[in-house]
Design a protein around this motif. Structure first.
Motif, PDB file in Angstrom:
ATOM      1  N   GLN A   1       0.826  -1.202   0.000  1.00 42.14           N
ATOM      2  CA  GLN A   1       0.000   0.000   0.000  1.00 42.14           C
ATOM      3  C   GLN A   1       0.860   1.251   0.000  1.00 42.14           C
TER       4      GLN A   1
ATOM      5  N   THR B   1       2.731   1.638  -3.348  1.00 38.92           N
ATOM      6  CA  THR B   1       1.819   2.119  -4.391  1.00 38.92           C
ATOM      7  C   THR B   1       1.704   3.635  -4.358  1.00 38.92           C
TER       8      THR B   1
ATOM      9  N   VAL C   1       6.838  -2.520  -6.923  1.00 41.34           N
ATOM     10  CA  VAL C   1       5.681  -2.401  -6.030  1.00 41.34           C
ATOM     11  C   VAL C   1       5.180  -3.801  -5.701  1.00 41.34           C
TER      12      VAL C   1
END
Length: 429
Positions: A201, A204, A216
């Motif tokens: 998360q 990203t 990522v």
């Protein structure tokens, strides 16, 4: 003898005596007058000027326009009051500890990568995501220190002669953060890579802000740490490569700053700063007993304070009913009972249609009931029947009984053995 007979025949009033011409004319005139009077009464009755209660069903109809019985989808719409705004203000989950040194203005919009506030002059940055920030991310100092401690322990054992120069791990495997065994005594391992969905998360968001050089995924690598250092440099903070738990706050998207719950110079608290979404929405306190219309995804019409209509959609329905203040209690000293309500949130997709309005009272129109393929007539076509109930007057003056159903938009659903689509009925004047 003959005279006597002649005298009797000459007596007045005998049947054989013919009536005088004048009397016969008067009788003829009386008969003709009677015929004229009867004809006149018949004409008056035909014109509807007479007044008998027992009218024949085939009597000519009263005046009025004719309409057709139509088959349509009849929809009942109901309106309730609502409030336009940005929704309930929620406290930001600030985990940084220290003194509040900067706050944004109320109503400001904060996007990904922007500062929400500063604590001890260190920025707290907004990122997008559903997972909360629950731990620090990076090649943690704790793991590096553990590796240093292990290496110092091995060197101490070798210098003291206590041990065979091997790792204390009897299996000969490498301990996290420690030194290898059986190889170059001076070699050491790279810090352990942190893993998890929270890592993905954050990566990203980091990539979305333009910081690259890593993949990522769920691994926080040295490439991630280098990108973090570049990000920290842009923020004007120490380039540690580690993201502390209080450095980032996640939300589903950009936010609108609400009223602050503290002042500059105060310690960070639970309600230091509040926020809402940036999209305007409508909140309705719907009657808990009559909220069947409030179904997630249901389409409604919203009438704005300026009179303009916009389309809305039910997005959330509260699960807990709330009694209104001052309501309840029909006993002594109590007011009229008012129904409990539940909050219903209506979103507005076309935000441009709302214009510059930020708040204000609105009305929300929703579909209460709906009947498809219903035979309908205007409500004004209904007539009250003497025997009770309702009926319709046909074009030829007959009255047929009907059963009424849904009333909506000036029309009414009708049914009955004599009712069919397309038949003409009269709206009495």
């Amino acid at each position: 003898m003959a005279e006597t007979v002649t005298h009797i025949d000459d007596e007045p009033g005998t049947a054989s005596t013919p009536p005088p011409r004048g009397r016969r004319g008067r009788r003829t005139a009386l008969i003709a007058s009677t015929v004229v009077v009867v004809a006149a009464v018949a004409v008056v009755g035909a014109l509807g000027l007479g007044g008998g209660e027992d009218e024949e069903p085939s009597a000519p109809p009263r005046s009025g326009s004719l309409v057709s019985v139509t088959r349509v989808t009849l929809t009942e719409r109901t309106t309730v009051d609502g409030q336009l705004g940005y929704g309930t203000e929620l406290p930001l989950p600030i985990k940084a500890q220290g003194t509040v040194t900067w706050l944004p203005e109320t109503g400001a919009t904060v996007e990904r990568g922007d500062e929400l506030l500063r604590v001890d002059d260190r920025p707290v940055v907004l990122m997008y995501g559903s997972l909360p920030m629950y731990r620090s991310l990076g090649l943690t100092a704790q793991e590096n220190e553990q590796g240093s401690d292990d290496r110092n322990s091995d060197e101490q054992q070798q210098s003291d002669g206590g041990g065979d120069g091997k790792s204390p791990n009897p299996s000969g495997s490498t301990a996290p953060g420690g030194t290898g065994t059986g190889g170059d005594p001076g070699s050491s391992r790279a810090p352990r890579e942190l893993k998890g969905m929270d890592v993905m998360q954050f990566e990203t968001n980091l990539a979305a802000l333009g910081y690259t050089g890593f993949t990522v995924d769920e691994k926080f690598t040295s490439g991630t740490a280098d990108a973090v250092k570049r990000w920290q440099k842009s923020l004007g903070v120490a380039q540690t490569g580690t993201v502390d738990v209080g450095d980032v706050i996640y939300s589903a998207g950009k936010v609108r700053i609400g009223q602050p719950g503290t002042r500059l110079g105060s310690a960070v608290g639970e309600n230091t700063l509040t926020y809402t979404g940036t999209a305007r929405k409508v909140t309705v306190n719907a009657s808990a007993a009559d909220a069947a219309w409030a179904v997630r995804g249901a389409r409604v019409a919203v009438k704005l304070p300026n009179g303009n209509p916009v389309q809305g959609e039910v997005a959330a329905i509260g699960k807990q009913a709330t009694a209104p203040e001052g309501g309840g209690g029909g006993g002594e000293g109590g007011g009229l009972d008012r129904p409990a309500t539940i909050p219903v949130t209506v979103t507005i997709e076309n935000q441009k249609a709302v214009g510059q309005l930020e708040s204000g009272p609105v009305t929300v129109e929703y579909v209460g009931k709906e009947v498809k393929d219903a035979l309908t007539v205007p409500v004004s076509a209904l007539v009250a029947l003497a025997e009770g109930g309702h009926g319709l007057e046909t074009a030829d003056g007959r009255f047929v009984a009907v059963k009424t159903g849904l009333f909506a938009d000036g029309n009414v659903e009708v049914s009955g053995a004599a009712v069919r689509e397309g038949m003409k009925v009269r709206i009495p004047e």
